[in-house]
Design a protein around this motif. Structure first.
Motif, short mmCIF file in Angstrom:
data_model
loop_
_atom_site.label_atom_id
_atom_site.label_comp_id
_atom_site.label_asym_id
_atom_site.label_seq_id
_atom_site.Cartn_x
_atom_site.Cartn_y
_atom_site.Cartn_z
N PRO A 194 0.84 -1.20 0.00
CA PRO A 194 0.00 0.00 0.00
C PRO A 194 0.87 1.26 0.00
O PRO A 194 2.00 1.24 0.51
CB PRO A 194 -0.79 -0.12 1.31
N LEU A 195 0.36 2.32 -0.56
CA LEU A 195 1.12 3.55 -0.67
C LEU A 195 1.58 4.07 0.68
O LEU A 195 2.69 4.59 0.82
CB LEU A 195 0.28 4.63 -1.38
N SER A 196 0.74 3.88 1.70
CA SER A 196 1.11 4.35 3.04
C SER A 196 2.33 3.61 3.57
O SER A 196 3.22 4.21 4.20
CB SER A 196 -0.06 4.17 4.01
N ASP A 197 2.42 2.30 3.29
CA ASP A 197 3.58 1.53 3.74
C ASP A 197 4.83 1.89 2.93
O ASP A 197 5.93 1.95 3.47
CB ASP A 197 3.31 0.03 3.60
N GLN A 198 4.64 2.15 1.64
CA GLN A 198 5.77 2.60 0.82
C GLN A 198 6.33 3.90 1.36
O GLN A 198 7.56 4.08 1.44
CB GLN A 198 5.31 2.80 -0.63
N THR A 199 5.44 4.79 1.74
CA THR A 199 5.87 6.10 2.26
C THR A 199 6.62 5.94 3.57
O THR A 199 7.67 6.56 3.79
CB THR A 199 4.65 7.01 2.46
N GLU A 200 6.10 5.12 4.47
CA GLU A 200 6.75 4.90 5.77
C GLU A 200 8.15 4.31 5.60
O GLU A 200 9.12 4.76 6.23
CB GLU A 200 5.90 3.97 6.62
N LEU A 201 8.27 3.30 4.76
CA LEU A 201 9.57 2.67 4.53
C LEU A 201 10.55 3.64 3.89
O LEU A 201 11.73 3.68 4.24
CB LEU A 201 9.41 1.43 3.65
N SER A 202 10.06 4.45 2.97
CA SER A 202 10.92 5.41 2.27
C SER A 202 11.43 6.48 3.23
O SER A 202 12.62 6.81 3.23
CB SER A 202 10.16 6.06 1.11
N GLU A 203 10.54 7.02 4.03
CA GLU A 203 10.93 8.09 4.95
C GLU A 203 11.98 7.62 5.95
O GLU A 203 12.84 8.40 6.37
CB GLU A 203 9.70 8.62 5.69
N THR A 204 11.93 6.35 6.32
CA THR A 204 12.86 5.83 7.32
C THR A 204 14.17 5.33 6.71
O THR A 204 15.25 5.56 7.27
CB THR A 204 12.20 4.68 8.11
#
Length: 372
Positions: A194-204
């Motif tokens: 999901p896009l939300s998980d992609q965003t979380e992984l990317s930010e970290t």
């Protein structure tokens, strides 16, 4: 059975049981480091220490390597758990369990993976791992060819160098990050989330993965980064009178420090020192590409919804990493490198956090200046 009464009967059995229970050989101090930590033993010779020696510089790659080599899990440690007389399949099975444990925690434990988990990833062999590594390499090279450091696109103008000749660190960092983002856009596992998980992984994890990808162009002999420029970058530098032999720009620490702001010098020195240290680990190029995706799916400190799926992806690439290492170093060598990667990635995460924040600050300053 090892008990208090017979613990000295067989040192090898005692040591093997300690390893299986999770003992970290890296925490066993040498006499020199033990003195620095808790002082000299009663009655021991300590003239050299009493003379007053300075402690090791943690940012010096040579002292870092000396300390690491004295505390890391060695092949001898691992050979007590991986019997060389057993079949290759059995050695590989035990090695997989040890590798996951060493990579994740830096310690040895044969109980971290259940048999069903090992069977789940049994299809990942050397051929599968090498194909995956080649795909990642090709995707990374494509992103570098497609995204130049110098761009005149509307609303997205970037330059590698400032007018005063200094490195435009904000634009440079953003382009490197964009290379990583494009790499992830081509990864089917990452895009299935999901896009939300992609965003979380990317930010970290994005900055750590980006710095790790830059290591690919680091030469451990010359201590230089050598980057192959796109045609747009090459032509722009030629217009500005900057010669770039063979379309590649090469620079070391001293040249880099002369072209960046003062507040970045200490952190970039640590980064180059890390590259020196990481080079000594001897990670094969094929393994480096797989490691990028292992780090991408790291969930430490990440708030994601699909934890199990992300962990499955991470394990998939971890086993692929193990197979590429086994192909180059054997099972014992792969496990030994796994322990060293645990320490190295912790160090790189700290550097990435600091540089990531400073690059963000640089970009915010530049945006404020442009609005004036």
């Amino acid at each position: 059975d090892v008990s208090f009464a017979n613990r000295r009967s067989c040192q090898a059995c005692r040591y093997r049981k300690c390893l299986a229970a999770g003992m970290k050989p890296g925490l066993v101090l040498s006499e020199n480091h033990g003195y620095k930590r808790i002082g000299a033993k009663k009655g021991s010779r300590s003239t050299k220490h009493q003379a007053g020696e300075e402690g090791d510089d943690p940012d010096d790659p040579e002292s870092r390597m000396e300390t690491s080599q004295g505390t890391e899990v060695t092949r001898e440690d691992l050979s007590l758990l991986i019997d060389g007389e057993k079949s290759y399949d059995e050695q590989n099975r035990i090695g997989r369990m040890l590798f996951i444990s060493l990579f994740d925690t830096g310690s040895i434990s044969t109980d971290r993976l259940e048999e069903r988990e090992l069977n789940k990833y049994s299809g990942i062999d050397e051929t599968v791992a090498m194909v995956k590594s080649f795909q990642i390499e090709r995707q990374l090279n494509h992103s570098r060819k497609y995204l130049p450091f110098n761009s005149d696109k509307s609303g997205e103008k970037r330059k590698m160098l400032c007018e005063n000749g200094k490195i435009n660190t904000g634009d440079l960092a953003q382009t490197l990050i964009d290379h990583t983002i494009m790499l992830l856009k081509h990864n089917k596992e990452f895009n299935s989330l999901p896009l939300s998980d992609q965003t979380e992984l990317s930010e970290t994890n994005l900055m750590t993965v980006t710095l790790l990808s830059v290591f690919e162009v680091y030469n451990g002999q010359t201590h230089n980064l050598t980057w192959k420029l796109t045609e747009d970058d090459f032509n722009l530098l030629a217009v500005e009178g900057i010669k770039v032999p063979h379309g590649r720009v090469s620079f070391g620490l001293a040249e880099t420090l002369s072209k960046v702001d003062a507040d970045l010098k200490d952190d970039l020195t640590k980064l180059f020192n890390f590259f020196d240290y990481f080079h000594q680990i001897g990670l094969p190029r094929s393994s480096l590409y797989i490691l990028l995706l292992v780090v991408v799916f790291n969930q430490d400190g990440v708030d994601v919804k699909n934890r199990d799926e992300i962990e499955n992806f991470r394990k998939y690439f971890l086993f692929a990493l193990f197979e590429t290492l086994v192909a180059a170093e054997g099972v014992l060598g792969a496990c030994s490198i796994g322990a060293r990667l645990h320490t190295a990635l912790n160090d790189l995460n700290r550097i990435a956090q600091i540089l990531g924040q400073k690059f963000i600050d640089v970009e915010e300053k530049e945006e404020n200046l442009n609005t004036l």
